[in-house]
Design a protein around this motif. Structure first.
Motif, PDB file in Angstrom:
ATOM      1  N   PRO A  58       0.798  -1.234   0.000  1.00  0.00           N
ATOM      2  CA  PRO A  58       0.000   0.000   0.000  1.00  0.00           C
ATOM      3  C   PRO A  58       0.829   1.282   0.000  1.00  0.00           C
ATOM      4  O   PRO A  58       0.466   2.261  -0.641  1.00  0.00           O
ATOM      5  N   ARG A  59       1.952   1.292   0.709  1.00  0.00           N
ATOM      6  CA  ARG A  59       2.767   2.504   0.757  1.00  0.00           C
ATOM      7  C   ARG A  59       3.336   2.863  -0.610  1.00  0.00           C
ATOM      8  O   ARG A  59       3.683   4.015  -0.854  1.00  0.00           O
ATOM      9  N   HIS A  60       3.434   1.882  -1.499  1.00  0.00           N
ATOM     10  CA  HIS A  60       4.037   2.136  -2.804  1.00  0.00           C
ATOM     11  C   HIS A  60       3.079   2.797  -3.785  1.00  0.00           C
ATOM     12  O   HIS A  60       3.508   3.253  -4.842  1.00  0.00           O
ATOM     13  N   LYS A 130     -12.180   4.497  -2.942  1.00  0.00           N
ATOM     14  CA  LYS A 130     -11.475   5.632  -3.533  1.00  0.00           C
ATOM     15  C   LYS A 130     -10.200   6.007  -2.783  1.00  0.00           C
ATOM     16  O   LYS A 130      -9.418   6.819  -3.274  1.00  0.00           O
ATOM     17  N   THR A 131      -9.989   5.446  -1.609  1.00  0.00           N
ATOM     18  CA  THR A 131      -8.826   5.816  -0.804  1.00  0.00           C
ATOM     19  C   THR A 131      -8.008   4.578  -0.450  1.00  0.00           C
ATOM     20  O   THR A 131      -8.506   3.448  -0.485  1.00  0.00           O
ATOM     21  N   ILE A 132      -6.748   4.807  -0.080  1.00  0.00           N
ATOM     22  CA  ILE A 132      -5.890   3.691   0.307  1.00  0.00           C
ATOM     23  C   ILE A 132      -6.402   3.051   1.597  1.00  0.00           C
ATOM     24  O   ILE A 132      -6.296   1.834   1.794  1.00  0.00           O
ATOM     25  N   GLY A 133      -7.009   3.868   2.472  1.00  0.00           N
ATOM     26  CA  GLY A 133      -7.585   3.320   3.702  1.00  0.00           C
ATOM     27  C   GLY A 133      -8.709   2.344   3.418  1.00  0.00           C
ATOM     28  O   GLY A 133      -8.817   1.286   4.052  1.00  0.00           O
ATOM     29  N   GLU A 134      -9.558   2.682   2.449  1.00  0.00           N
ATOM     30  CA  GLU A 134     -10.656   1.784   2.079  1.00  0.00           C
ATOM     31  C   GLU A 134     -10.124   0.505   1.457  1.00  0.00           C
ATOM     32  O   GLU A 134     -10.651  -0.593   1.700  1.00  0.00           O
ATOM     33  N   ALA A 135      -9.068   0.610   0.655  1.00  0.00           N
ATOM     34  CA  ALA A 135      -8.488  -0.575   0.022  1.00  0.00           C
ATOM     35  C   ALA A 135      -7.906  -1.522   1.066  1.00  0.00           C
ATOM     36  O   ALA A 135      -8.117  -2.743   1.018  1.00  0.00           O
ATOM     37  N   ILE A 136      -7.172  -0.972   2.029  1.00  0.00           N
ATOM     38  CA  ILE A 136      -6.582  -1.801   3.083  1.00  0.00           C
ATOM     39  C   ILE A 136      -7.677  -2.416   3.943  1.00  0.00           C
ATOM     40  O   ILE A 136      -7.618  -3.605   4.307  1.00  0.00           O
ATOM     41  N   TYR A 137      -8.688  -1.615   4.271  1.00  0.00           N
ATOM     42  CA  TYR A 137      -9.791  -2.135   5.075  1.00  0.00           C
ATOM     43  C   TYR A 137     -10.469  -3.311   4.367  1.00  0.00           C
ATOM     44  O   TYR A 137     -10.748  -4.353   4.991  1.00  0.00           O
TER      45      TYR A 137
END
Length: 445
Positions: A58-60, A130-137
């Motif tokens: 995710p950080r990438h 739409k966000t990296i937080g949603e993807a990780i969740y």
């Protein structure tokens, strides 16, 4: 004469591309750049599905703005008011204080947010993409459903846990669904008591086809590929209610699902409502072909939040679509026009004929239509990766992403749920509240 101040509202893909180009093109003393965004990083959204599926770290897929924009001022804040007549704006900083910022040139590129509909239960059980937080969740949530299902003997609960619903059949929904289904199928190898055949993946689309961004034949091809992997595609269907995870669809189907993902469109950032800038019926900034906001000489717009004439269309009313392809190219023209306006030079019109689209449909699967040429399967998947890698800002992030992909070849995909990321204090709070724990006053110093 004081150095002109160029303020960019929005540090997304458009804002970052614009700021990077301005840094290269502006001479010393020609202008100082300020970028304002609520997040300290840019998220490259086309890579969110792969970040959710574990193919990318995710950080990438995020670029820290301060790291990339060494020659610009970056302010983490929410713009709450724009007064174009007085050439200033108000921003609420992270500590809650407000700051008034004056500008000589203003660029408004805050992007878009999810466009939710008033469906009962959507706000309680749905999650966007739409966000990296949603993807990780979503990654952690979906994998945790397998963990719970593998250990329960409750047939109804098991069925609910293994039901996944995606609402919206555009690119975002298709890619997110395909990548997560592929990841879950792969992860099920480590769960002897959970079979991929038990899982129910449902795509709900209100239109009569999916992926309207491509031709109808390519849309039908994509639908067939999804159905080959057991995904139910429900066209001309809407969600009537999602209360308590009980899904009721307009075609009469009812079932319980523990995962509901909303990818049914976007709308301009609501920040635009707090400005005196002209907007069209959909809330987008009314812009000219030179990317100037109509009625202004020093305010510009681009990307998802801007209604820009499509000069390549035979329809004089046609507007550029809200795609990353247009947004990045608009950012480059916009940067050149900002520099030209500061130097008193003529500005250019934005004109770009839509090249086509590429989509990933899970590992080694894809669909693409570029300049009328249709690609399917592995070639389309490879093109999808190469194209988006080339568009990822900064060389270091390109290298990190390529490294993630190369490591996938000799090693297994890592499929583990880290649900505690969403409640990191839960275990400590539980321990601290356990009866018998010494109170802070009784502890030895």
């Amino acid at each position: 004469m004081p150095e002109p101040r160029i303020v960019i509202i929005g540090g997304g893909h458009t804002g970052l591309t614009l700021a990077l180009r301005l840094q290269r093109k502006l001479r010393s003393g020609e202008g100082r750049i300020t970028v304002i965004d609520t997040q300290p990083h840019m998220t490259y959204q086309p890579f969110l599905p792969e970040a959710a599926a574990g193919s990318l770290e995710p950080r990438h897929v995020v670029v820290p703005l301060r790291q990339a924009l060494r020659r610009s001022e970056v302010i983490t804040a929410q713009v709450t008011c724009i007064d174009s007549k007085e050439q200033n704006l108000t921003a609420t900083l992270a500590d809650g204080t407000s700051e008034h910022i004056e500008y000589d040139v203003l660029v408004v590129v805050p992007g878009s947010i999810s466009r939710a509909l008033p469906i009962p239960g959507l706000g309680d059980v749905g999650v966007g993409f739409k966000t990296i937080g949603e993807a990780i969740y979503l990654r952690n949530h979906v994998l945790s459903r397998l963990d719970i299902a593998a250990g329960t003997t409750d047939a109804q609960l098991r069925k609910r846990l293994l039901s996944f619903v995606f609402i919206g059949g555009g690119y975002a929904g298709i890619e997110a669904l395909a990548e997560l289904e592929s990841m879950t199928r792969y992860a099920s190898r480590d769960y002897p008591t959970v079979s991929p055949a038990e899982m129910r993946w449902v795509l709900v689309e209100a239109m009569d086809r999916i992926m309207p961004e491509v031709s109808a034949p390519m849309g039908r091809y994509t639908q067939r590929r999804l159905e080959e992997h057991g995904i139910e595609v429900k066209l001309n269907t809407t969600a009537k209610t999602l209360e308590d995870g009980h899904v009721v669809l307009s075609d009469g189907d009812e079932f319980d699902a523990d995962t509901v993902v909303w990818t049914a469109g976007v709308k301009p950032h609501p920040m635009l409502e707090e400005s005196d800038l002209p907007r069209d019926g959909k809330g987008r900034l009314e812009c000219t072909a030179k990317l100037q906001v109509r009625g202004t000489h020093n305010v510009f717009g681009a990307g998802d939040c801007a209604a820009v004439p499509d000069l390549t269309s035979s329809d004089p009313e046609a507007l550029c679509g809200p795609s990353a392809q247009h947004a990045v190219r608009q950012a480059r023209v916009l940067a050149d026009n900002v520099v030209a306006s500061l130097r008193g030079e003529p500005m250019k019109n934005y004109a770009h004929k839509y090249a086509g689209s590429v989509a990933g449909l899970g590992l080694f699967r894809g669909a693409a239509e570029v300049y009328g040429i249709k690609l399917k399967g592995f070639p389309a998947w490879l093109l999808h990766r190469v194209y988006h890698l080339s568009k990822m800002p900064t060389f270091s992030h390109k290298a990190r992403i390529a490294g993630d992909w190369l490591l996938e070849l000799p090693f297994k995909r890592q499929t583990v749920a880290l649900g505690e990321l969403h409640e990191p204090r839960a275990e400590f709070v539980k321990a601290a509240n356990t009866r018998g724990l010494p109170s802070p006053n009784n502890r030895a110093s």
